[in-house]
Design an enzyme around this catalytic site. Sequence first.
Site, short mmCIF file in Angstrom:
data_model
loop_
_atom_site.label_atom_id
_atom_site.label_comp_id
_atom_site.label_asym_id
_atom_site.label_seq_id
_atom_site.Cartn_x
_atom_site.Cartn_y
_atom_site.Cartn_z
CG LEU A 99 -1.95 -1.10 1.31
CD1 LEU A 99 -2.74 -1.01 2.62
CD2 LEU A 99 -2.90 -0.99 0.12
CE LYS A 114 10.23 -3.74 7.89
NZ LYS A 114 9.28 -3.60 9.00
CG ASN A 145 10.81 1.38 8.74
OD1 ASN A 145 11.71 2.09 9.18
ND2 ASN A 145 9.55 1.62 9.00
CG ASP A 202 8.48 -1.08 11.53
OD1 ASP A 202 7.87 -0.47 10.65
OD2 ASP A 202 9.16 -2.10 11.32
CB ALA A 250 10.86 -12.71 19.64
N GLY A 293 11.56 -9.25 13.62
CA GLY A 293 12.02 -7.87 13.39
C GLY A 293 11.05 -6.83 13.90
CB ALA A 294 7.42 -6.31 13.46
P1 NDP Z 1 9.54 -11.89 11.14
O1 NDP Z 1 9.55 -12.91 10.06
O2 NDP Z 1 10.80 -11.18 11.48
O3 NDP Z 1 9.02 -12.59 12.50
C1 NDP Z 1 7.89 -13.43 12.49
C2 NDP Z 1 7.48 -13.78 13.92
O4 NDP Z 1 6.25 -14.51 13.87
C3 NDP Z 1 8.48 -14.67 14.66
O5 NDP Z 1 8.49 -14.31 16.01
C4 NDP Z 1 7.88 -16.07 14.45
O6 NDP Z 1 8.25 -16.99 15.46
C5 NDP Z 1 6.41 -15.75 14.56
N1 NDP Z 1 5.55 -16.74 13.93
C6 NDP Z 1 5.42 -17.02 12.61
N2 NDP Z 1 4.51 -17.98 12.41
C7 NDP Z 1 4.02 -18.32 13.63
C8 NDP Z 1 3.03 -19.24 14.09
N3 NDP Z 1 2.36 -20.03 13.23
N4 NDP Z 1 2.77 -19.31 15.41
C9 NDP Z 1 3.46 -18.52 16.27
N5 NDP Z 1 4.40 -17.63 15.91
C10 NDP Z 1 4.68 -17.52 14.59
O7 NDP Z 1 8.38 -10.87 10.75
P2 NDP Z 1 8.21 -9.35 11.25
O8 NDP Z 1 8.54 -9.31 12.68
O9 NDP Z 1 8.93 -8.41 10.36
O10 NDP Z 1 6.65 -9.10 11.00
C11 NDP Z 1 5.68 -9.66 11.87
C12 NDP Z 1 4.30 -9.17 11.47
O11 NDP Z 1 4.19 -7.76 11.65
C13 NDP Z 1 3.95 -9.43 10.01
O12 NDP Z 1 2.59 -9.83 9.96
C14 NDP Z 1 4.08 -8.08 9.35
O13 NDP Z 1 3.24 -7.94 8.23
C15 NDP Z 1 3.65 -7.17 10.48
N6 NDP Z 1 4.19 -5.80 10.37
C16 NDP Z 1 3.32 -4.75 10.25
C17 NDP Z 1 3.79 -3.47 10.13
C18 NDP Z 1 2.81 -2.32 10.00
O14 NDP Z 1 3.24 -1.22 9.69
N7 NDP Z 1 1.54 -2.54 10.25
C19 NDP Z 1 5.23 -3.16 10.15
C20 NDP Z 1 6.07 -4.32 10.32
C21 NDP Z 1 5.55 -5.60 10.40
P3 NDP Z 1 9.58 -17.90 15.33
O15 NDP Z 1 10.68 -17.05 15.86
O16 NDP Z 1 9.27 -19.07 16.16
O17 NDP Z 1 9.74 -18.23 13.87
#
Ligand code: NDP
Length: 280
Positions: free
Chosen positions: A19, A69, A90, A106, A132, A134-135
């Site tokens: 977006l 990122k 970002n 963020d 835990a 990046g976000a």
């Molecule tokens: P990352 O890939 O860095 O981290 C993903 C996280 O989700 C990890 O902690 C991972 O756990 C966990 N995870 C993934 N699948 C599952 C599951 N099935 N059950 C439990 N935990 C799970 O992604 P980001 O941190 O960058 O992004 C996270 C979310 O935040 C995304 O949905 C992204 O779109 C959103 N976001 C929104 C923004 C906004 O402006 N609105 C800005 C930035 C992000 P594990 O360590 O065990 O793999």
Amino acid sequence: MTSYSNAFAVFGHPIAHSLSPVIHEMFADQFELPMNYQAIDVAPGNFDAQVRSFFSQGGRGANVTLPHKRDAFMLAAKRTEAANRVGTANVLTPEADGTLVAHNTDGAGLVRDLTERHGIDLREQHTLLLGAGGAAYGVAWSLLDAGIHRLTIVNRTAETAQKLVDTIGRPGQVQARYWDDLERIGSFDLIINATSAGVHNESLRLPFSLAGSRASCYDLSYGSAASAFVAWARTAQARHALDGLGMLVETAADAFEIWHGKRPDTDPVYTHLRKKYPRN
Ligand code: NDP
């Protein structure tokens, strides 16, 4: 060959549904600024070369999203304090001599959406952060800056949650717990879902006991990716069941201000996008 003279862009993979172009064009319209903003799909491994090429051809600013990122942070020669403590970026901006500066907006975007748009007072909030990645790094610091009381971090991979807790280094205030502890961990004032489970169409097993009737629940994602968590929060009768659309717009406003020195009005953009992405 594409020319990027005076252009702005978002780099990600995939990027087709971003977006960011529409948000930045709507911001630019508010100031009658011409805007050339493109979404550029960059496969992992090609990020550095493509971003360097973009800026060497006159690119004026870049947003960076998944999965780049960390690469954006590493590529920049200068980093803001917010980027340094999170370890990812970002937003990238070139200085006059071409030096790239990395920003991370963020966490600030989330806090502004919670406090200014939704009127939530974060002070003294007993907070649960799910995820835990990046976000989560970005929002953890900003929530602490905003005055939350205690922060409990729970991640599917427990070691990653502990690493974030250790990085923050406030043992009296910030702790990690196991996912299996959620059943007996009590309730929270603020629950932030920073996992990407919804994006992958996977469900989280969350007990309703986590959310009291005064709780604010917020999923960083939006659209269908946030639906399951928002529905869970509503069923738990939480006071607020919110998605991350407002965070996205606020984060973009920070980038716009860094690049153009003007603060856009985010409300009309949020209202416009909300019609396309109802909180269902
Ligand atoms: P990352 O890939 O860095 O981290 C993903 C996280 O989700 C990890 O902690 C991972 O756990 C966990 N995870 C993934 N699948 C599952 C599951 N099935 N059950 C439990 N935990 C799970 O992604 P980001 O941190 O960058 O992004 C996270 C979310 O935040 C995304 O949905 C992204 O779109 C959103 N976001 C929104 C923004 C906004 O402006 N609105 C800005 C930035 C992000 P594990 O360590 O065990 O793999």
